[in-house]
Each structure stands twice: as structure tokens, then as C-alpha cells.
Design an enzyme around this catalytic site. Structure first.
Site, PDB file in Angstrom:
ATOM      1  N   LYS A 167      36.372  12.586  61.241  1.00  0.00           N
ATOM      2  CA  LYS A 167      35.722  13.721  62.112  1.00  0.00           C
ATOM      3  C   LYS A 167      34.308  13.648  61.979  1.00  0.00           C
ATOM      4  O   LYS A 167      33.890  13.466  60.596  1.00  0.00           O
ATOM      5  CB  LYS A 167      36.404  14.913  61.953  1.00  0.00           C
ATOM      6  CG  LYS A 167      37.978  14.826  62.085  1.00  0.00           C
ATOM      7  CD  LYS A 167      38.442  14.509  63.596  1.00  0.00           C
ATOM      8  CE  LYS A 167      38.085  15.301  64.633  1.00  0.00           C
ATOM      9  NZ  LYS A 167      39.003  16.627  64.594  1.00  0.00           N
ATOM     10  N   SER A 176      50.675  12.745  65.410  1.00  0.00           N
ATOM     11  CA  SER A 176      49.262  13.289  64.838  1.00  0.00           C
ATOM     12  C   SER A 176      48.782  12.630  63.635  1.00  0.00           C
ATOM     13  O   SER A 176      49.506  11.920  63.086  1.00  0.00           O
ATOM     14  CB  SER A 176      49.403  14.605  64.715  1.00  0.00           C
ATOM     15  OG  SER A 176      50.279  14.801  63.616  1.00  0.00           O
ATOM     16  N   CYS A 226      49.282  48.635  57.285  1.00  0.00           N
ATOM     17  CA  CYS A 226      50.569  49.693  57.064  1.00  0.00           C
ATOM     18  C   CYS A 226      50.018  50.585  55.550  1.00  0.00           C
ATOM     19  O   CYS A 226      50.822  51.523  55.157  1.00  0.00           O
ATOM     20  CB  CYS A 226      51.483  48.751  56.533  1.00  0.00           C
ATOM     21  SG  CYS A 226      51.342  47.767  55.170  1.00  0.00           S
ATOM     22  N   CYS A 256      49.365  41.275  51.392  1.00  0.00           N
ATOM     23  CA  CYS A 256      49.827  42.655  51.816  1.00  0.00           C
ATOM     24  C   CYS A 256      51.151  42.774  51.243  1.00  0.00           C
ATOM     25  O   CYS A 256      52.066  42.071  51.390  1.00  0.00           O
ATOM     26  CB  CYS A 256      49.867  43.027  52.970  1.00  0.00           C
ATOM     27  SG  CYS A 256      50.874  44.510  53.697  1.00  0.00           S
ATOM     28  N   TYR A 285      36.161  -0.323 100.729  1.00  0.00           N
ATOM     29  CA  TYR A 285      37.225   0.336  99.978  1.00  0.00           C
ATOM     30  C   TYR A 285      37.993   1.670 100.627  1.00  0.00           C
ATOM     31  O   TYR A 285      39.143   1.641 100.931  1.00  0.00           O
ATOM     32  CB  TYR A 285      36.888   0.827  98.634  1.00  0.00           C
ATOM     33  CG  TYR A 285      38.219   1.308  97.844  1.00  0.00           C
ATOM     34  CD1 TYR A 285      38.813   0.441  96.824  1.00  0.00           C
ATOM     35  CD2 TYR A 285      38.712   2.790  97.720  1.00  0.00           C
ATOM     36  CE1 TYR A 285      40.064   0.982  96.085  1.00  0.00           C
ATOM     37  CE2 TYR A 285      39.563   3.282  96.700  1.00  0.00           C
ATOM     38  CZ  TYR A 285      40.448   2.230  96.183  1.00  0.00           C
ATOM     39  OH  TYR A 285      41.389   2.624  95.344  1.00  0.00           O
ATOM     40  N   ASP A 286      37.158   2.553 100.990  1.00  0.00           N
ATOM     41  CA  ASP A 286      37.805   3.557 101.882  1.00  0.00           C
ATOM     42  C   ASP A 286      38.089   3.215 103.086  1.00  0.00           C
ATOM     43  O   ASP A 286      39.224   3.729 103.550  1.00  0.00           O
ATOM     44  CB  ASP A 286      36.384   4.702 102.262  1.00  0.00           C
ATOM     45  CG  ASP A 286      35.811   5.253 100.671  1.00  0.00           C
ATOM     46  OD1 ASP A 286      34.642   5.658 100.658  1.00  0.00           O
ATOM     47  OD2 ASP A 286      36.893   5.220  99.841  1.00  0.00           O
ATOM     48  N   LYS A 325      42.489   2.406  62.506  1.00  0.00           N
ATOM     49  CA  LYS A 325      43.956   1.854  62.383  1.00  0.00           C
ATOM     50  C   LYS A 325      44.182   0.650  61.630  1.00  0.00           C
ATOM     51  O   LYS A 325      43.202  -0.295  62.068  1.00  0.00           O
ATOM     52  CB  LYS A 325      44.571   1.882  63.728  1.00  0.00           C
ATOM     53  CG  LYS A 325      44.615   3.091  64.551  1.00  0.00           C
ATOM     54  CD  LYS A 325      45.043   2.662  66.066  1.00  0.00           C
ATOM     55  CE  LYS A 325      44.891   4.067  66.849  1.00  0.00           C
ATOM     56  NZ  LYS A 325      45.177   3.852  68.203  1.00  0.00           N
ATOM     57  N   LYS A 330      37.196   8.647  68.962  1.00  0.00           N
ATOM     58  CA  LYS A 330      38.294   9.383  69.222  1.00  0.00           C
ATOM     59  C   LYS A 330      37.769  10.328  70.241  1.00  0.00           C
ATOM     60  O   LYS A 330      37.010  11.235  70.172  1.00  0.00           O
ATOM     61  CB  LYS A 330      38.410  10.409  67.685  1.00  0.00           C
ATOM     62  CG  LYS A 330      39.587  11.292  67.897  1.00  0.00           C
ATOM     63  CD  LYS A 330      39.957  12.082  66.771  1.00  0.00           C
ATOM     64  CE  LYS A 330      41.107  12.683  66.751  1.00  0.00           C
ATOM     65  NZ  LYS A 330      41.020  13.759  67.911  1.00  0.00           N
TER      66      LYS A 330
END
Length: 831
Positions: A315, A83, A412, A427, A37-38, A291, A116
Site C-alpha cells: 500500500k 482478499s 455503564c 470495560c 459507431y453511433d 503476485k 492496485k
């Protein structure tokens, strides 16, 4: 003229090398020794060097050799790279399958179960079988062009196998770094004194984003295909498994672990098997993707926000380690949320050094009973965000006391409060709190908000701390002089260094004024005393003398670019502006829905909270949050300041006609959330009076005589006894009348000029963004699609339109230039 033999030999070598790549990387069946190959690759390289016209873009020699880029250009994905929603437990997977079976009526639908990979998602674009462009996922809509770097990956075909591929093909997949190659690379890096890679995922992402493709070529990256994006009409599929089979046939490596399974039991069995062998795999995976295999079923299931309803990522439990809690601190977010954070003794978790972990909220701390000094188990939730999951109470030190939420904001000093029933403490300082201002500004300038490039977190912190910027509107008053002062001071590690650098820009009395400023903030110019901790901030707050900036001695281009970016952001769309305001519970999807429904900032900022419930998918909690934001004088002033400083909404339009059904008296009564007033009861009450104020005058006996039930009548009259509620009802009715007057007529609503038409946009528009143009066209009834087909009504072509214009010509699709588009939009606006 190229001699015939070299041309034939080059073609033969390319064919043999591409075939060898396919057998090695896709079929995992090497056909020739590496040495052969090379040798062939060197021969082809020599031929192309001797006869440059022989070189082709898909030649194996082109995997390395591109010039170094200065930056990556943006690529807008024709089909968004979505996503996935996550599932962290079996019940969530069972619910996912249940929704699909209920919708499709199938008892055991087929699913493609796929590991995944923990890498970097990319999109590869092929035209006529040739690889022409590759891009990162980015934000799902826009990514970065990394074509030159992707050409260096031997697992990505430059020319497709077979001849059954479509004219245009977008392939989606994951670039990853195999674990053995990652470890071997780090071993060599340590021996050579290079920087080691933190983990395979970061290694893959960082390698692919190198500006020099030669560096990418030195990194051991690989690729697996898992799906498609845009595909022209000359190829069609019925199942996801058919897509994967075709990708394999065309020369793409597809994970051999992919299986077609049926029903929830087989899904979970596959998950268990993969979890068992996870650590033995040559690459990192952080879960399983399921899927729905049937593509027609996918279309029927559709999408929610940015994720498909027909796919989910299950997951794996995150990797965990034990460490010690050294402190518990409070972080203040842009909406004032006070989030407790555990400061930890540094520990390696999933290849990353973790020094802090979220504790989520005070209730979570109470449930876990986390105390300073405790030994805790930390994991990276989703392998990204570190969190404390368990306290090892047997190791608790003597004297460790229970933690409680501080009553004052650590930034603050304002009171920290929690609304009844809420999990989050906040806050109360709002925009008076520097922490909230910083986060609000960071959000305001972010890419999907006002998109001000070049204003980083550190710069924002300094601008706020130095009182240069008090709110988002102050960004539009920033000057070159202010930014250069910022750079001069922050680059100076010591006061002495500041004075030395300042000599290039100021002399004489003005230099002495700068020395006096340093003395005033407590700096001992003799160099003997301690330097005050916040001397840089104090110096920036002072009244500086005028500087004559020597542009040869200080970089100015960054500041000029930043000011230009701020100026460009003055022209924006309504949905971007609303998202940029940072209202609680208002993400991109809600901002878009508000913009689509009401169309005008002047309308939105005057509405009482119940009218926001007229917008699809906005419930009571979100509506109240928007109304509360708009009712605050400080927020109204902030909007006024932005408008005064030149911020303009470019896509203002009348409210949508679909609001009409939500503005009836019965609907208004529902939106008010009055106890006991059901939809049926609201219709009954609406028949008794034409408006809310008149209904408020109805006595209890009148309501009872009209057939209203005792509980409902009692609840309504008690509700109207409150002066605040009477005021809200009057305001609600007034705004409702104003909205109704601005709605398109019923006839116009049914005769929107583009109803039922499919429109494609391509190229760059000069007068407005494609996003704004799409919104305007959608308001006129058009459906915006990503690719040209025979069903396309017309194509809007701006500058540099690309292949979509060619296809539109070939299919005889009507083509609009920008002038025609603007004339059409102007005609509608005039109506």
C-alpha cells in the site's frame, strides 16, 4: 420468419461493433469515428426492434435496456474471491519475498507487479464465450448479481474474441471510475442540481449497485481484468503472465502498467516508479499488487485464512491532512475494548470528510502525546480508516493537559481495567454494559454469524436502550407488537406527532393512558415546555396499553420479515454459532477449527482452556480467552437461553480422531504451559504416572530420583501446590477421558468412507445448507471442490443445479440427489 437480408445485416453490424469495442477499449486503437459507431448502433437497434428474434444476449444494444430490479440476488462464487494481506513498508515486502524464496528454493522468483486500482472487485462468468453473469466480490464467498448493470460497461465484452477460450471462464477484475470522467460527471451534476459523488471509488461502487441499469449506464465506469476464477479443464496455464496475455486476446482490457519483475529489488523499484507517477494516472490506485508468476509455485505456497501466501498488496502512504482535536472520547466494543477516538474539526482526506479518527489505545496516545486542542496530522490508514499519525507540538495551545484513560466506562460506569502486559483497556461491565450488549447483538446477527437480515444498528440501539432486548436470546422473543411500537415512536419526531399517529391504532381510555405515559416521562402536552432529550426511549420503556394496529396506516411487512429472519436463524451450524458468540480472538477461521475438531456445543462449553490448544493454530492466548468465556456463568446462561428459545445446531458430530495424539498425558502437560516443562520433559514426566491427578501426588524427591532435572521438578511441584491448579488438572483429566471415549476408533479413523474423494455441491438443499453438508462430508474424509472434472468422485445436486450438473452428466460423474446424501449421512451418524 426473418428475411435473410436483415438477419445477415444484424450479424454483420454486431460483428463490426464488437470489433470496434475491442480496438477502442482494449487495444486503445480506435478503428472508426464515433459518429460511424453511433450510426451502426442505431441501425442495429432499429433492426432488432423490427425483428425481435434477431436480438441476442451479447448484442451491443443490450448494454442498456433492462427493467429496474427490486433487489440484487445472491451469487455464490464457485472459486472464492480472496482478499490480500497488506504490506505498508519495504521490510514487509522483503519478508514476503524471503518466505517465497525459502519455500521454493529460488533466489529471484518472477512476480507480476500490478497497480492496485481503487474500485470495486467483480467476477464475470462466460459460458461458450458469452457473458452470462456478473457479481460483486461481497464477502468473498457470496456476492450480488449485478449482471444487468455490468452489461452497460463498454469495456466488458459480451462475447469473447478469438476461439481459444475455455467452455467456462470466470474473469476477476476491478470496476473503476476514471478520474477525468469522475470530475466531468460532478461538474455536470452540480450544474443540474444532482447529488455529487464523494470520490471515484464510491462513485464506482454506488453506480454498479443501482437497481436501475439506465442509471448505471449514465455513469462513466470502466474495467480492468487482473485474474481468473473457475476455468474448465480445456485450457491450462503455467504462469500468471500467460493468463493476462490470454485475457487480452479474448477481449478484456488489462492494465498496460503490469510488468513482470524478478526479486525484491525490482519489486521495490516498480513500487517507487508507480508512486512517482501515481497522481498523473487517469485512475486512482492505492498501492501495488505483487503476485508470484509461477502457478505451480502459487499452489505450493498455498493460503493462510482468507489470503494467498503468494501475493501481497504493497500500500502507498495514505493521504494526509492537518486538523484540530476538539475532544477525546471512549468507544466501547463488543468485547469491552475501550478505544479512544479523537473528535476532529471536519477536514477532507482522500475525498472523504473526516470528523473523527482512531487513536487505537492509551499507549498510542501516550506515544503521540495527543491532547485536546492539538493540531494533528490525520491520514486514512489503507485509505479507509482515519487515524492520527502526528501531533504538531509547535501549535499546541497553552494549558493543554496530557490525556489519561478514564477509570469508569462512559456508558455503564463500570471500572475500566487493563490486564498486566496488555495494550487494551476494557470495560469490566461485560454484558451489563449497554454498549457491549449492542455490539454483541450486532455481531450476533451479522451475515457471517447468525445471518439475521433486517436488524440494523439503529434498531439494535433502540431495542437495548428501551430495555426490550437485554441479550441475544431476547431477539427470539420479539413480537410484531414490540417492533411496531418501535417504528411508531422512532418515526415520531415530537410527542405531538406520536399522539397524532397513535390515533389510528388506539382510542378512548387507552389513548388517555398513552397521554399519561408522556406526562410521566416529563412531556408537557401543551407544547410550551422543552421536550426531554430521551423522551422516545423513556416512552418505549413504559408499560403500553394494547394497540389495535391498523395495517393500512403503518407498514408491517418489514417487521414480519424481520421476525421470519430471526426464526430462520434458529437452525444454524456450529461454526456460525461459535463465531456469533463473539468470544475474544475467535474469528471465523478459529470458530471453524473448533467446530471441526470437537463437533458438539455440549462438549465445547464444558472444556477447560488447555484442551482448546489441541486444535491446530490455537495458541495459549486464544485458548485462555475461549476458556475464560466458557467459564463465565453469565455466558453459559446466555447459551442456555438460546437453546431454550429454539436455537439448534444442525451439524453436530463426534470429535475428530486427530485429537487422539493431543490427549496424551505428555500433550496435556505441554498444554498447561507450566514453566520449565519442555516437550521432552513432558514425555519424561508422563512415564511416571498414568494421569495428571496421580502425577500431582509425586513428591519432589520422587521426580528427582526418576531423572527429572531440579528446575523442572521444582517448577512442577510448586505448580501443583496451588489448589486452583489441582482443580484445573482434575478437570482437564476428566474432560480428556470423556473426549477419548467419544473419539472414533483408530480403525474407523483410517477407514473414513470418503477418504481421498473429491465432491462438488450444486443447487439448493432443502434439509440443510450447502455449508453444513460440506462440513459433514469433510468430516467423513471428503475434499470439497468448486468445479466438476474427471477427478470428481460424485456431485451432490439440489434444486436449480445449473451447469455443473450438465458437466457431471457429460463426464459420467456419479450424481447424488438430496435423499441419497441424507441417507448416507444418516447411516454414518447411526454408526
Amino acid at each position: 420468419m426473418i428475411p435473410l437480408d436483415p438477419a445477415q445485416r444484424a450479424a454483420e453490424l454486431r460483428c463490426r461493433l464488437q470489433e470496434a469495442n475491442y480496438h477502442y477499449h482494449v487495444l486503445d486503437q480506435p478503428r472508426i469515428p464515433d459518429a460511424d459507431y453511433d450510426r451502426m448502433l442505431r441501425e442495429l437497434d432499429a433492426l432488432e426492434a423490427a425483428y425481435p428474434d434477431l436480438a441476442t444476449p451479447d448484442s451491443p444494444t443490450q448494454r442498456v435496456g433492462h427493467t429496474i430490479a427490486t433487489a440484487f440476488s445472491e451469487v455464490r462464487h464457485t472459486v472464492p474471491m480472496l482478499s490480500l494481506n497488506n504490506a505498508f513498508s519495504d521490510p514487509e515486502v522483503l519478508e514476503f519475498v524471503r518466505r517465497i524464496t525459502a519455500c521454493l528454493g529460488e533466489t529471484a522468483p518472477g512476480f507480476s507487479a500490478e497497480p492496485k486500482l481503487d474500485g470495486l472487485a467483480i467476477s464475470l462468468r462466460y459460458q461458450n464465450g458469452i457473458f452470462i453473469q456478473g457479481a460483486t466480490r461481497g464477502d468473498g464467498v457470496t456476492g450480488e448479481d449485478v449482471t444487468a448493470n455490468l452489461r452497460t460497461l463498454p469495456t466488458i465484452p459480451q462475447r469473447l474474441q478469438s476461439d481459444t477460450w475455455p467452455t467456462v471462464l470466470e474473469v476477476r477484475g476491478e470496476v473503476y471510475m476514471p478520474r477525468p470522467d469522475f470530475e466531468a460527471y460532478n461538474t455536470q451534476a452540480r450544474l443540474r442540481g444532482w447529488k455529487v459523488l464523494a470520490n471515484p471509488r464510491n462513485g464506482a461502487a454506488g453506480s454498479l449497485r443501482q437497481l436501475d441499469p439506465h442509471i448505471t449506464a449514465q455513469r462513466p465506469l470502466s474495467f480492468y481484468a487482473y485474474g481468473i476464477g473457475e476455468v474448465t479443464d480445456d485450457v491450462s496455464f503455467h504462469r500468471h503472465s500467460e493468463i493476462l496475455a490470454s485475457l487480452r486476446a479474448w477481449g478484456f482490457p488489462v492494465s498496460p502498467l503490469v510488468e513482470l519483475v524478478y526479486g525484491s529489488e525490482e519489486l521495490l523499484n516498480y513500487y517507487r516508479r508507480m508512486e512517482t507517477i501515481r497522481d498523473t494516472l487517469p485512475f486512482d490506485i492505492d498501492g501495488i499488487v505483487y503476485k508470484l508468476d509461477d502457478l505451480s509455485g502459487q499452489r505450493e505456497m498455498g493460503f493462510v485464512a482468507r489470503a494467498p501466501r503468494w501475493a501481497i498488496a504493497h500500500k502507498f502512504p495514505a493521504q494526509e491532512q492537518t486538523t484540530t482535536v476538539e475532544a477525546i472520547e471512549i468507544q466501547i466494543g463488543r468485547t469491552g475494548a475501550a478505544t479512544p477516538v479523537a473528535r476532529l474539526t471536519p477536514v477532507q482526506v482522500a475525498g472523504v470528510t473526516v470528523t473523527s479518527a482512531t487513536l487505537h489505545n492509551a499507549d498510542q496516545i501516550a506515544r503521540l502525546d495527543v491532547r485536546i486542542g492539538d493540531t494533528v496530522i490525520v491520514r486514512r490508514a489503507g485509505d479507509v480508516i482515519p487515524e492520527v499519525v502526528t501531533v504538531i507540538t509547535d501549535s499546541r495551545p497553552l494549558g493543554a493537559t496530557a490525556w489519561s484513560m478514564p477509570m469508569a466506562c462512559p456508558v455503564c460506569g463500570s471500572e475500566i481495567v487493563r490486564e498486566t502486559g496488555a495494550a487494551v483497556w476494557r470495560c469490566s461491565g461485560e454484558l451489563a454494559c449497554p454498549a457491549q450488549r449492542k455490539e454483541a447483538i450486532r455481531h450476533f446477527v451479522s451475515r457471517r454469524a447468525m445471518d439475521v437480515e433486517g436488524l440494523g444498528v439503529k434498531c439494535i440501539e433502540l431495542l437495548v436502550d428501551a430495555a426490550v432486548v437485554h441479550g441475544v436470546a431476547d431477539l427470539y422473543h420479539l413480537s410484531l407488537d414490540q417492533l411496531l411500537r418501535l417504528r411508531l415512536v422512532t418515526n415520531a419526531q415530537t410527542p405531538t406527532m406520536l399522539l397524532r399517529e397513535a390515533r389510528d391504532h388506539v382510542t378512548g381510555m387507552r389513548y388517555q393512558q398513552l397521554e399519561e405515559i408522556l406526562r410521566t416521562v416529563g412531556v408537557d402536552l401543551s407544547g410550551e415546555g422543552d421536550v426531554p432529550k430521551h423522551w422516545q426511549i423513556d416512552v418505549l420503556r413504559a408499560q403500553w396499553p394494547d394497540f389495535d394496529w391498523n395495517h393500512k396506516k403503518i407498514a408491517t411487512k418489514w417487521a414480519q420479515n424481520l421476525i421470519a429472519a430471526i426464526d430462520r436463524s434458529r437452525q444454524t451450524t456450529l461454526e456460525r454459532f461459535l463465531f456469533a458468540l463473539g468470544m475474544t480472538h475467535v474469528g471465523e477461521t478459529t470458530a471453524k477449527a473448533l467446530a471441526h475438531s470437537f463437533g458438539d456445543l455440549a462438549i465445547i462449553r464444558q472444556l477447560p482452556w488447555p484442551l482448546f490448544k489441541c486444535v491446530p493454530d490455537i495458541g495459549g492466548e486464544v485458548a485462555r480467552a475461549i476458556g475464560h468465556f466458557m467459564d463465565q456463568p453469565a455466558n453459559q446462561q446466555a447459551i442456555d437461553d438460546l437453546v431454550e428459545r429454539g436455537v439448534r445446531i444442525t451439524d453436530t458430530h463426534p470429535p475428530t480422531s486427530t485429537l487422539r495424539d493431543q490427549l496424551t498425558l505428555a500433550s496435556l502437560l505441554e498444554h498447561l504451559d507450566i514453566p520449565k516443562i519442555t516437550p521432552l520433559r513432558a514425555v519424561q514426566l508422563a512415564a511416571l504416572a498414568p494421569t495428571l491427578p496421580l502425577l500431582a501426588e509425586a513428591a519432589l524427591d520422587t521426580l528427582l530420583q526418576a531423572g527429572v532435572s531440579q528446575p523442572a521438578a521444582q517448577s512442577l511441584t510448586e505448580w501443583f501446590q496451588s489448589p486452583d491448579n489441582i482443580s484445573l488438572a482434575r478437570r482437564l483429566q476428566h474432560c480428556c477421558d470423556v473426549l477419548l471415549a467419544q473419539l472414533p476408533s483408530a480403525d474407523r479413523a483410517h477407514t473414513a468412507p470418503l477418504n481421498g474423494q473429491s465432491v462438488v455441491l450444486t443447487g439448493k438443499l432443502a434439509s440443510l445448507t450447502r455449508e453444513a453438508a460440506a462440513t459433514r462430508l469433510e468430516m467423513l474424509g471428503a475434499k470439497i471442490v468448486g468445479s466438476v472434472s474427471k477427478k470428481t468422485s460424485f456431485l451432490v445436486a439440489g434444486e436449480d443445479p445449473g451447469s455443473k450438473l450438465d458437466k457431471a452428466h457429460a463426464l459420467h460423474v456419479d450424481i447424488w440427489d438430496e435423499a441419497r446424501l441424507l441417507a448416507f449421512l444418516g447411516q454414518y451418524s447411526a454408526q
